[in-house]
Enzyme design. Structure first.
Site, mmCIF file in Angstrom:
data_model
loop_
_atom_site.group_PDB
_atom_site.id
_atom_site.type_symbol
_atom_site.label_atom_id
_atom_site.label_comp_id
_atom_site.label_asym_id
_atom_site.label_seq_id
_atom_site.Cartn_x
_atom_site.Cartn_y
_atom_site.Cartn_z
ATOM 1 N N HIS A 1 -8.736 9.586 2.984
ATOM 2 C CA HIS A 1 -9.175 8.284 1.805
ATOM 3 C C HIS A 1 -8.747 9.193 0.857
ATOM 4 C CE1 HIS A 1 -8.629 4.639 0.488
ATOM 5 N NE2 HIS A 1 -7.442 3.845 1.335
ATOM 6 N N HIS B 1 -11.566 9.348 6.382
ATOM 7 C CA HIS B 1 -10.727 8.422 6.863
ATOM 8 C C HIS B 1 -10.936 7.874 8.359
ATOM 9 C CE1 HIS B 1 -10.302 3.611 5.701
ATOM 10 N NE2 HIS B 1 -9.010 4.066 5.721
ATOM 11 N N ARG C 1 -0.661 9.014 1.073
ATOM 12 C CA ARG C 1 -2.489 8.743 1.132
ATOM 13 C C ARG C 1 -2.345 10.371 1.131
ATOM 14 N NH1 ARG C 1 -5.769 4.895 5.160
ATOM 15 N NH2 ARG C 1 -4.927 3.091 3.486
ATOM 16 N N GLU D 1 0.789 -1.243 0.139
ATOM 17 C CA GLU D 1 -0.160 -0.042 0.081
ATOM 18 C C GLU D 1 1.141 1.772 0.024
ATOM 19 O OE1 GLU D 1 -3.975 -0.706 1.773
ATOM 20 O OE2 GLU D 1 -2.620 -1.219 3.356
ATOM 21 N N ARG E 1 -1.242 8.969 8.508
ATOM 22 C CA ARG E 1 -0.666 7.853 9.307
ATOM 23 C C ARG E 1 -0.122 6.300 7.776
ATOM 24 N NH1 ARG E 1 -4.720 3.217 8.335
ATOM 25 N NH2 ARG E 1 -5.941 4.561 7.784
HETATM 26 C C1 SIN Z 1 -7.624 0.291 2.508
HETATM 27 O O1 SIN Z 1 -8.023 -0.383 2.622
HETATM 28 O O2 SIN Z 1 -6.810 1.960 2.227
HETATM 29 C C2 SIN Z 1 -7.428 1.237 4.422
HETATM 30 C C3 SIN Z 1 -6.203 0.097 4.168
HETATM 31 C C4 SIN Z 1 -6.407 1.212 5.878
HETATM 32 O O3 SIN Z 1 -6.915 2.993 6.128
HETATM 33 O O4 SIN Z 1 -5.178 1.674 6.348
#
Ligand code: SIN
Length: 526
Positions: A227, A334, A273, A111, A369
């Protein structure tokens, strides 16, 4: 009045995990305002970050977390987070969580802002639901008493120490009181403050509001994570499209079909993010549109349907086959990175009050985060709060002596300002008015002027909400207070850093490499 050694408020992963550990030490009451399994945890898709891969290490995970946090993480808290991660994953497996595997090895996804694949997942994109199910089943089998549909309306104190809680039974409308030695807040976040959010209806900031009213410090409230990619389709509820979709190769395109992320960051789709969310807002503005697109049509159909079965199914149910068509997405509120200030053991400055999970500000997230660190944080600090109560109970030691307590030098400590809003004409307080105000004035892009306007309206609403009588009115009162805390903290921080971006102070300032702390009334540093 019934007495428990522990009262745990909230039934997400933080609450259930700490309750399961606490019931081995004493009597436990779990209070949750909805059903046991209705919580934010359930909606976590991406997974849980942990440095369990062959190429990975706690040090590398720490480095990525600190970099994403934009100078505001507490390095000691992050070291704890990443070095205790593997043990907590083992605990989850023991509780019955079946992480996805390939040829016997746990599969890891990547991610944003992780330097390598590090995210464990279960059921493809149903990680939160798998963990929640395993823990709620274990809780129902445990010695802990569970009271559902029970909203905590007040923390009861004597001489500044927690004595118990007052609770509204949502069914009967009656209130009752319970006493406890330790109160663990695990109430989650406050996404319902915003018009667009990935959070469920229960995310109304209750724990932050309760703790603040009880005299706890709240820290870094200005840092609310948006998000980048939530589904944005007319008449379809906001729905998270996991960052893991980009991790598996999904490409962000503007409405003209152009892939734009490299214009904003060399890391492209895998940038942190806050950067991706602002890039999307900029592209939406440039192209005068309500969304951008996430493109997975180039990925093998089987990869999309097996890795993201829930996302695939949800979109299909709303007429969108994501293996063939682009996914319309836009940012949504988020995750609250600030919260009730705790030390590295989850202790707050109020004797007997502990906090873990999204409600807490442990220092691991800083200004932004790192993806999938939140489920991990709940486990690490869910365990640490219970560990700490052992020491406090055994040694009968003074709360503050048990460990280092904040605030520290270098924290900007402020009392929540009084605002003279006499005569200010504002619309009546309501959830929808609040969500629109927060989205427009205290959202992804902020300005001093917009924040001032919001702060005045929120202060006026706080005076007007009156005495709550049912769950909805308590939740609105809590949301208005948490909205105030976010807005006032955002006004105090005169810079841009991580998720907090102000057009009037667009750059980070070294003078602001510190935390903001709010307290109900002015107090000396202790
Ligand atoms: C996501 O799946 O993008 C959310 C995971 C997160 O907020 O850490």
């Amino acid at each position: 009045m019934k007495y428990y050694d522990y009262i745990v408020v909230g039934s997400g992963i933080a609450g259930l995990y700490s309750a399961l550990l606490a019931q081995e030490l004493g009597s436990v009451l779990i209070l949750t305002k909805g059903s046991l399994d209705e919580c934010n945890t359930k909606y976590a898709q991406g997974g849980i970050a942990a440095p369990v891969g062959k190429e990975d290490s706690p040090e590398l995970h720490m480095k990525d977390t600190l970099a994403a946090g934009a100078g505001l993480c507490d390095p000691e808290a992050v070291r704890i987070l990443t070095s205790e991660a593997s043990d907590r994953i083992t605990d989850l497996i023991r509780f019955g969580v079946a992480f996805d595997t390939l040829e016997g090895e746990i599969t890891l996804t990547r991610e944003g802002a992780h330097s390598l694949p590090r995210v464990l997942h279960a059921g493809g994109d149903a990680t939160g639901a798998h963990i929640e199910t395993a823990l709620s089943q274990a809780a129902r089998r445990s010695k802990a008493r569970i009271l559902e549909y029970s909203l905590v309306t007040e923390i009861l104190l004597a001489d500044g120490s927690v004595q118990g809680v007052r609770v509204l039974d949502n069914g009967t409308g009656f209130q009752k009181e319970f006493q406890c030695r330790f109160l663990i807040l695990a109430t989650g976040g406050a996404g319902q403050l915003y018009k667009f959010t990935t959070n469920p209806e229960v995310a109304t900031g209750d724990g932050m509001a309760l703790a603040f009213r009880a005299g706890a410090y709240v820290a870094d409230m200005e840092f609310f994570q948006f998000h980048p990619t939530a589904l944005r389709m007319p008449n379809v509820p906001t729905f998270l499209i996991s960052e893991a979709v980009r991790g598996e190769g999904g490409i962000l395109r503007n409405v003209h079909g152009r892939a734009f992320m490299k214009d904003y960051s060399p890391a492209g789709e895998m940038a942190p993010r806050d950067i991706v969310a602002r890039a999307i807002v900029a592209e939406m503005k440039k192209t005068n549109s309500n969304n951008v697109f996430l493109d997975v049509t180039h990925l093998p159909t089987g990869t999309v349907t097996t890795r993201f079965p829930n996302i695939y199914r949800f979109c299909l149910e709303h007429g969108l086959d994501i293996t063939k068509s682009l996914i319309p997405v836009a940012p949504a509120a988020h995750y609250m990175m600030g919260g009730v200030l705790t030390n590295i053991w989850g202790q707050t400055n109020v004797s007997g009050l502990l906090a873990c999970g999204e409600v807490a500000s442990t220092g691991v997230h800083g200004a932004n985060r790192l993806a999938s660190n939140s489920l991990l944080e709940t486990l690490i600090f869910g365990k640490r709060v219970v560990e700490r109560t052992k020491l406090v109970a055994q040694a009968a030691t003074d709360w503050n002596e048990a460990s280092h307590m904040y605030p520290d030098e270098g924290m900007a400590v402020c009392a929540l300002p009084h605002r003279d809003v006499q005569g200010l004409e504002v619309p009546p307080p309501s959830l929808s008015a609040l969500e629109s105000l927060m989205w427009e004035k205290v959202g992804i892009i902020r300005s001093g002027e917009g924040l001032q306007e919001a702060a005045n309206i929120l202060a006026a609403w706080e005076k007007e909400t009156g005495k709550p009588k049912d769950r909805a009115s308590y939740e609105l009162q809590n949301l208005v207070l948490v909205g105030r805390l976010i807005t006032e903290a955002a006004l105090i921080r005169k810079e841009s850093r991580g998720a907090h971006f102000r057009t009037d102070f667009p750059e980070p300032s070294p003078a602001w490499q510190k935390h903001t702390l709010l307290i109900a009334k002015a107090q000396g540093h202790s």
